[in-house]
Design a protein around this motif. Structure first.
Motif, mmCIF file in Angstrom:
data_model
loop_
_atom_site.group_PDB
_atom_site.id
_atom_site.type_symbol
_atom_site.label_atom_id
_atom_site.label_comp_id
_atom_site.label_asym_id
_atom_site.label_seq_id
_atom_site.Cartn_x
_atom_site.Cartn_y
_atom_site.Cartn_z
ATOM 1 N N VAL A 50 0.765 -1.233 -0.111
ATOM 2 C CA VAL A 50 0.079 0.118 -0.025
ATOM 3 C C VAL A 50 0.913 1.172 0.076
ATOM 4 C CG1 VAL A 50 -2.086 -1.190 1.240
ATOM 5 C CG2 VAL A 50 -0.160 0.088 2.573
ATOM 6 N N ILE A 51 0.336 2.304 -0.598
ATOM 7 C CA ILE A 51 1.022 3.548 -0.274
ATOM 8 C C ILE A 51 0.496 4.403 1.067
ATOM 9 C CG2 ILE A 51 1.392 5.796 -1.250
ATOM 10 C CD1 ILE A 51 2.764 3.398 -2.867
ATOM 11 N N LEU A 52 1.560 4.520 2.014
ATOM 12 C CA LEU A 52 0.943 5.110 3.172
ATOM 13 C C LEU A 52 1.245 6.691 3.178
ATOM 14 C CD1 LEU A 52 3.412 2.773 5.424
ATOM 15 C CD2 LEU A 52 0.718 2.747 5.049
ATOM 16 N N PHE A 53 2.076 7.277 2.278
ATOM 17 C CA PHE A 53 2.086 9.009 2.035
ATOM 18 C C PHE A 53 2.089 9.319 0.691
ATOM 19 C CE2 PHE A 53 4.597 7.564 6.080
ATOM 20 C CZ PHE A 53 4.286 8.533 6.898
ATOM 21 N N HIS A 54 1.237 10.448 0.498
ATOM 22 C CA HIS A 54 1.492 11.113 -0.623
ATOM 23 C C HIS A 54 2.642 12.155 -0.507
ATOM 24 C CE1 HIS A 54 -2.501 9.816 -1.814
ATOM 25 N NE2 HIS A 54 -3.245 10.221 -0.713
ATOM 26 N N ARG A 55 3.368 12.083 -1.614
ATOM 27 C CA ARG A 55 4.670 12.869 -1.510
ATOM 28 C C ARG A 55 4.382 14.161 -2.323
ATOM 29 N NH1 ARG A 55 5.123 7.382 -0.114
ATOM 30 N NH2 ARG A 55 7.271 6.875 0.239
ATOM 31 N N HIS A 56 4.640 15.282 -1.793
ATOM 32 C CA HIS A 56 4.484 16.452 -2.078
ATOM 33 C C HIS A 56 5.789 17.549 -2.263
ATOM 34 C CE1 HIS A 56 0.171 15.815 -1.182
ATOM 35 N NE2 HIS A 56 0.285 15.577 -0.197
ATOM 36 N N ALA A 57 5.660 18.349 -3.072
ATOM 37 C CA ALA A 57 7.134 19.064 -3.044
ATOM 38 C C ALA A 57 7.402 19.951 -1.727
ATOM 39 C CB ALA A 57 6.668 20.297 -4.024
ATOM 40 N N ARG A 58 6.505 20.220 -0.754
ATOM 41 C CA ARG A 58 6.981 20.563 0.500
ATOM 42 C C ARG A 58 6.691 19.706 1.731
ATOM 43 N NH1 ARG A 58 5.379 27.062 0.239
ATOM 44 N NH2 ARG A 58 6.616 27.525 -1.614
ATOM 45 N N GLY A 59 6.640 18.428 1.644
ATOM 46 C CA GLY A 59 6.334 17.635 2.420
ATOM 47 C C GLY A 59 5.273 16.426 2.156
ATOM 48 N N LEU A 60 4.878 15.830 3.114
ATOM 49 C CA LEU A 60 4.271 14.537 3.039
ATOM 50 C C LEU A 60 2.787 14.693 3.582
ATOM 51 C CD1 LEU A 60 6.823 12.077 4.285
ATOM 52 C CD2 LEU A 60 6.513 12.697 2.088
ATOM 53 N N SER A 61 1.835 13.881 3.183
ATOM 54 C CA SER A 61 0.639 13.758 3.844
ATOM 55 C C SER A 61 0.259 12.080 3.954
ATOM 56 C CB SER A 61 -0.392 14.618 3.163
ATOM 57 O OG SER A 61 -0.698 14.115 1.834
ATOM 58 N N LEU A 62 -0.590 11.904 4.901
ATOM 59 C CA LEU A 62 -0.938 10.455 5.075
ATOM 60 C C LEU A 62 -2.116 10.109 4.057
ATOM 61 C CD1 LEU A 62 -0.911 10.110 8.826
ATOM 62 C CD2 LEU A 62 0.449 8.746 7.359
ATOM 63 N N THR A 63 -1.855 8.893 3.562
ATOM 64 C CA THR A 63 -2.992 8.343 2.561
ATOM 65 C C THR A 63 -4.117 7.779 3.502
ATOM 66 O OG1 THR A 63 -2.076 6.192 2.501
ATOM 67 C CG2 THR A 63 -1.470 7.952 0.861
ATOM 68 N N GLU A 64 -5.207 7.474 2.789
ATOM 69 C CA GLU A 64 -6.239 6.870 3.572
ATOM 70 C C GLU A 64 -5.754 5.606 4.450
ATOM 71 O OE1 GLU A 64 -10.802 4.836 3.100
ATOM 72 O OE2 GLU A 64 -9.694 5.892 1.427
ATOM 73 N N GLN A 65 -5.121 4.841 3.802
ATOM 74 C CA GLN A 65 -4.458 3.459 4.309
ATOM 75 C C GLN A 65 -3.447 3.990 5.533
ATOM 76 O OE1 GLN A 65 -4.736 4.237 1.392
ATOM 77 N NE2 GLN A 65 -5.394 2.293 0.032
ATOM 78 N N GLY A 66 -2.578 4.868 5.241
ATOM 79 C CA GLY A 66 -1.526 5.672 6.164
ATOM 80 C C GLY A 66 -2.375 6.120 7.430
ATOM 81 N N ARG A 67 -3.635 6.933 7.437
ATOM 82 C CA ARG A 67 -4.230 7.124 8.615
ATOM 83 C C ARG A 67 -4.850 6.115 9.239
ATOM 84 N NH1 ARG A 67 -5.814 10.984 4.829
ATOM 85 N NH2 ARG A 67 -7.753 9.996 4.511
ATOM 86 N N GLU A 68 -5.093 4.996 8.598
ATOM 87 C CA GLU A 68 -5.876 3.877 9.204
ATOM 88 C C GLU A 68 -4.760 2.871 10.090
ATOM 89 O OE1 GLU A 68 -8.524 -0.210 8.115
ATOM 90 O OE2 GLU A 68 -7.998 1.324 6.479
ATOM 91 N N PHE A 69 -3.502 2.836 9.429
ATOM 92 C CA PHE A 69 -2.666 2.224 10.001
ATOM 93 C C PHE A 69 -1.727 2.652 11.090
ATOM 94 C CE2 PHE A 69 1.992 0.200 9.490
ATOM 95 C CZ PHE A 69 1.755 -0.874 9.738
ATOM 96 N N LEU A 70 -1.847 4.036 11.298
ATOM 97 C CA LEU A 70 -1.115 4.777 12.389
ATOM 98 C C LEU A 70 -1.370 4.388 13.530
ATOM 99 C CD1 LEU A 70 1.069 6.771 13.036
ATOM 100 C CD2 LEU A 70 -0.699 8.695 12.732
ATOM 101 N N PRO A 71 -2.639 4.625 13.842
ATOM 102 C CA PRO A 71 -2.956 3.891 15.430
ATOM 103 C C PRO A 71 -2.852 2.452 15.782
ATOM 104 C CG PRO A 71 -5.046 4.355 14.386
ATOM 105 C CD PRO A 71 -3.783 4.613 13.479
ATOM 106 N N LEU A 72 -2.609 1.751 14.779
ATOM 107 C CA LEU A 72 -2.495 0.330 14.885
ATOM 108 C C LEU A 72 -0.902 0.128 14.982
ATOM 109 C CD1 LEU A 72 -4.490 -1.042 11.961
ATOM 110 C CD2 LEU A 72 -5.249 -0.893 14.388
#
Length: 290
Positions: A50-72
């Protein structure tokens, strides 16, 4: 075919990257290179498919799967740490970092805490920096010198406010006297813990409404160095009333002027609100009460 499980290093890299949303900041917090964190995240994404992060020019953001996986992922790391501490024969360690100027005040209290709770070990690291930052993976708690703490992710407790007053060795006092005037103090070297001489400036403004200066000035890198020089008779320093109290009570220092000025800053005990480390609240309350 059995799924290959991620390593704890991969999980910690993911958690820290999710917190900072920049590989560079996550790398600093984990004390590794930016490339190492980036490779760990790529490897984790490959294992999970799965892709956990969206890569942006100035940083990152969590994908939906990343947000779901973080507390786990956070729960897995917390549960593993708790399990290790529960069965380990090694005493659990609280890693505490504090400014070097507070160690004289702090050490007797930590030793008393460990005598009261022998199952708990406190590992103290001192720093010449006052604005110590809490970095997950390095320290469980810090004592920070600041005017105010605005961070909802931290549990915080003010230990004491800073009050400033001059301190020097008793030999500076004329026989039969316990005080010096500002004019008399200016005959001695003034010891400064900052290049801007801000502590002296703050105290002098409160004492007489305007600044004055000594005939000789000496600068030091930290407050504890300036106060140590005062104990040796090299001059008069501005000291914190609470931190100087042990030396005053032991006769190593005197406070030659009655004015004590509140600086607006204080010392705080801080730890992460998400921390599962045992003993943090007990140590914080011990320092506050003692």
């Amino acid at each position: 075919m059995q799924t290959r499980l991620p390593s704890t290093k991969d999980m910690q890299a993911f958690i820290m990257t999710s917190k900072h949303l920049k590989f560079t900041l996550a790398a600093e917090a984990l004390n590794v290179t930016q490339g190492a964190v980036s490779r760990q995240i790529l490897g984790l994404e490959k294992k999970l498919n799965v892709i956990l992060f969206h890569r942006h020019a100035r940083g990152l953001s969590l994908t939906e799967q990343g947000r779901e996986f973080l507390p786990l992922a956070q729960k897995i790391i917390d549960d593993l740490q708790s399990a290790v501490e529960k069965i380990s024969a090694i005493k659990p360690v609280i890693r505490l970092k504090a400014p070097s100027c507070i160690t004289t005040w702090l050490l007797p209290k930590i030793m008393a805490y460990q005598r009261a709770f022998p199952e708990q070990k406190v590992e103290l690291t001192s720093s010449i920096e006052h604005d110590v930052k809490l970095s997950s993976g390095d320290f469980d708690a810090i004592i920070c010198y600041a005017d105010v703490i605005n961070d909802s992710s931290l549990i915080q407790q003010k230990l004491f406010d800073e009050y400033l007053t001059p301190v020097c060795c008793a030999s500076f006092l004329p026989e039969g006297r316990s005080q010096l005037t500002i004019s008399e103090m200016s005959d001695f070297p003034w010891l400064h813990s900052t290049p801007k001489q801000s502590d002296w400036a703050l105290w002098l403004e409160a004492a007489q409404g305007h600044l004055s200066s000594s005939k000789h000035n000496q600068h030091f890198a930290t407050l504890d160095l300036a106060v140590s020089a005062a104990k040796e008779g090299f001059g008069i320093s501005i000291g914190d009333v609470m931190l100087a109290s042990l030396d005053v009570n032991a006769g190593r220092l005197v406070m030659p002027h009655p004015l004590q000025v509140k600086s607006g800053k204080a010392y705080y005990f801080l730890y992460a609100a998400t921390s599962k480390k045992k003993g943090l609240e007990a140590l914080m309350n011990w320092l506050l009460e003692h």
